[in-house]
Design an enzyme around this catalytic site. Structure first.
Site, PDB file in Angstrom:
ATOM      1  N   HIS A  35      39.226  38.635  46.722  1.00 15.60           N
ATOM      2  CA  HIS A  35      38.821  37.484  45.916  1.00 15.60           C
ATOM      3  C   HIS A  35      39.935  36.442  46.007  1.00 15.60           C
ATOM      4  CE1 HIS A  35      37.974  35.176  42.230  1.00 15.60           C
ATOM      5  NE2 HIS A  35      36.768  35.733  42.206  1.00 15.60           N
ATOM      6  N   ASP A  54      43.710  45.038  41.883  1.00 10.64           N
ATOM      7  CA  ASP A  54      42.730  44.156  41.242  1.00 10.64           C
ATOM      8  C   ASP A  54      41.543  45.016  40.822  1.00 10.64           C
ATOM      9  OD1 ASP A  54      40.555  42.498  40.697  1.00 10.64           O
ATOM     10  OD2 ASP A  54      40.876  41.174  42.404  1.00 10.64           O
ATOM     11  N   GLN A  77      36.317  44.563  39.566  1.00 11.83           N
ATOM     12  CA  GLN A  77      35.003  45.124  39.865  1.00 11.83           C
ATOM     13  C   GLN A  77      34.921  46.628  39.634  1.00 11.83           C
ATOM     14  OE1 GLN A  77      32.239  43.434  40.661  1.00 11.83           O
ATOM     15  NE2 GLN A  77      33.314  41.468  40.587  1.00 11.83           N
ATOM     16  N   LYS A 108      33.519  41.230  32.685  1.00  9.68           N
ATOM     17  CA  LYS A 108      32.769  42.002  33.677  1.00  9.68           C
ATOM     18  C   LYS A 108      32.503  43.436  33.205  1.00  9.68           C
ATOM     19  CE  LYS A 108      34.841  39.375  37.495  1.00  9.68           C
ATOM     20  NZ  LYS A 108      33.711  38.552  37.931  1.00  9.68           N
ATOM     21  N   CYS A 125      33.688  33.476  45.872  1.00  7.73           N
ATOM     22  CA  CYS A 125      35.146  33.303  45.784  1.00  7.73           C
ATOM     23  C   CYS A 125      35.863  34.231  46.770  1.00  7.73           C
ATOM     24  CB  CYS A 125      35.654  33.546  44.374  1.00  7.73           C
ATOM     25  SG  CYS A 125      35.010  32.402  43.144  1.00  7.73           S
TER      26      CYS A 125
END
Length: 409
Positions: free
Chosen positions: A115, A193, A196, A219, A370
């Site tokens: 991302h 990260d 997700q 999210k 993104c």
């Protein structure tokens, strides 16, 4: 079991199918109630005022930190920093850790699948400080080329490896245990990260062995503008500051300031306390899902596997990512009919497809998500369409999506 009824927006819009959780998820009533209750029952400054209402607010904020530390497998709550989301968390690592601990010529490693939030801060720092940014190549199925990562590490000078846990385009599930082992062998730190993955599968950052872990609340069924950054206790003494202001200081003179220890040194100014409380409520809701976070993971994977199996049969469709199996979390499926191999009869722009689906009450995302280096440079596409799943989706929802795509003309 059916959980849609616990999400007010979906319960009041029975014909709506929401497949855009990879961008932002819907919120259960318990999360909305927690945020409202904080404002109604204990809205006051935290950490400073001494009257009972303020003490209650301070305790609520501390309790939220404790709940979120447990959610990601952390014993030391001082390693949990409240943020506005993953983007802010990664920027904190870039400008409060890397800027203080990296020198010109030092290397940050990221990947072609990231991302923009895990690329742009490093590009800015490279220009500002003279560090070098190296990107790990991808295999043809979009998984990371770990031999290329090892090659970069062997050249020397790598101080930090930054990688997504799960791709927001392909759902590729990166082998974090192997990446951490490789990085540590060469003395590099690891930033994960988790935008997700958090809220879609069990997370234990202690077992993962990462130095930094960032997640976004919105999210994982929490409010927008909330998130946390985990900082390993081994990195506490290396942390600089990014923002200056109230609460993060011990003392200020006309000439200089002395900063508080972790985590407060990274939480300048008034915090989103109600949001933090609601984010903790989201974590608690996910933990109470049948089977806990493992149950969430299995439900989402079932939907992703089923969607892939049905979509792959549609003429001229191009599906992105490794597909069902251990290389993918299957929390989302991205596809396009706007590619070189598509016949003119079946070709349709992703933006047009998303609009048509939206007119049928089916919410999907179109664009580059993104992640232009991945979509544009790796896949050679102008964009794609993405359906991303969460606990409120069902197999019937997937059937309606696939039928609408197959009969789009």
């Amino acid at each position: 079991m059916e959980f849609r009824s616990q999400f007010p927006l979906l319960a009041t819009n029975p014909g709506l199918i929401y497949f855009d959780s990879g961008a932002t998820s819907q919120k259960p009533q318990a999360v909305l109630d927690a945020e409202v209750a904080h404002y109604v029952e204990c809205n006051a400054p935290t950490g400073r005022s001494l009257y009972p209402l303020a003490r209650n607010a301070t305790e609520a904020f501390a309790g939220a930190r404790e709940s979120l530390a447990r959610f990601i497998g952390v014993a030391d709550v001082d390693g949990v920093v409240f943020t506005s989301g993953t983007t802010m968390g990664i920027n904190l690592v870039a400008f409060a850790w890397a800027r203080a601990n990296m020198s010109p010529g030092d290397v940050v490693v990221s990947t072609m699948a990231e991302h923009h939030a895990n690329l742009v801060p490093w590009q800015i720092l490279a220009e500002e400080k003279g560090i070098r940014l190296e990107l790990v190549r991808l295999n043809p199925n979009s998984t990371l080329d770990l031999s290329h990562l090892e090659e970069i590490l062997e050249r020397g000078g790598v101080k930090l490896v930054c990688v997504g846990h799960v791709s927001n385009v392909t759902a590729t599930l990166n082998p974090i245990d192997r990446i951490v082992e490789m990085a540590k062998r060469f003395g590099a730190k690891v930033l994960l990260d988790g935008a997700q993955s958090a809220g879609h599968m069990p997370i234990d950052v202690t077992k993962l062995g990462v130095d930094f872990f960032a997640l976004s609340g919105h999210k994982m069924l929490g409010p927008m503008g909330t998130g946390i950054l985990y900082v390993s206790p081994d990195r506490f003494d290396e942390m600089g500051v990014m923002f200056g202001g109230g609460d993060m200081i011990n003392r200020v003179t006309p000439e200089r300031a002395w900063f508080k220890p972790m985590p407060t040194r990274l939480e300048a100014g008034t915090q989103n306390v109600a949001g933090a409380v609601a984010l903790a409520a989201a974590a608690n809701w996910l933990e109470s899902f049948p089977g806990g976070l493992r149950g969430v993971e299995e439900h989402v994977r079932m939907l992703g596997d089923y969607a892939w199996d049905r979509l792959v049969r549609i003429p001229s469709i191009k599906l992105l990512g490794p597909g069902p199996g251990s290389d993918s979390a299957m929390s989302l499926v991205s596809f396009t009919f706007d590619h070189k191999g598509a016949s003119n009869r079946h070709r349709v722009r992703d933006m047009d497809l998303a609009v048509r689906l939206g007119e049928r009450g089916i919410c999907v995302r179109s664009g580059v998500f993104c992640a232009q280096p991945l979509v544009d440079h790796f896949y050679g596409l102008e964009g794609a369409t993405r359906a991303s799943f969460h606990v409120y989706n069902t197999l019937d929802d997937v059937d309606r999506l696939v039928d609408a795509i197959a009969n789009r003309r």
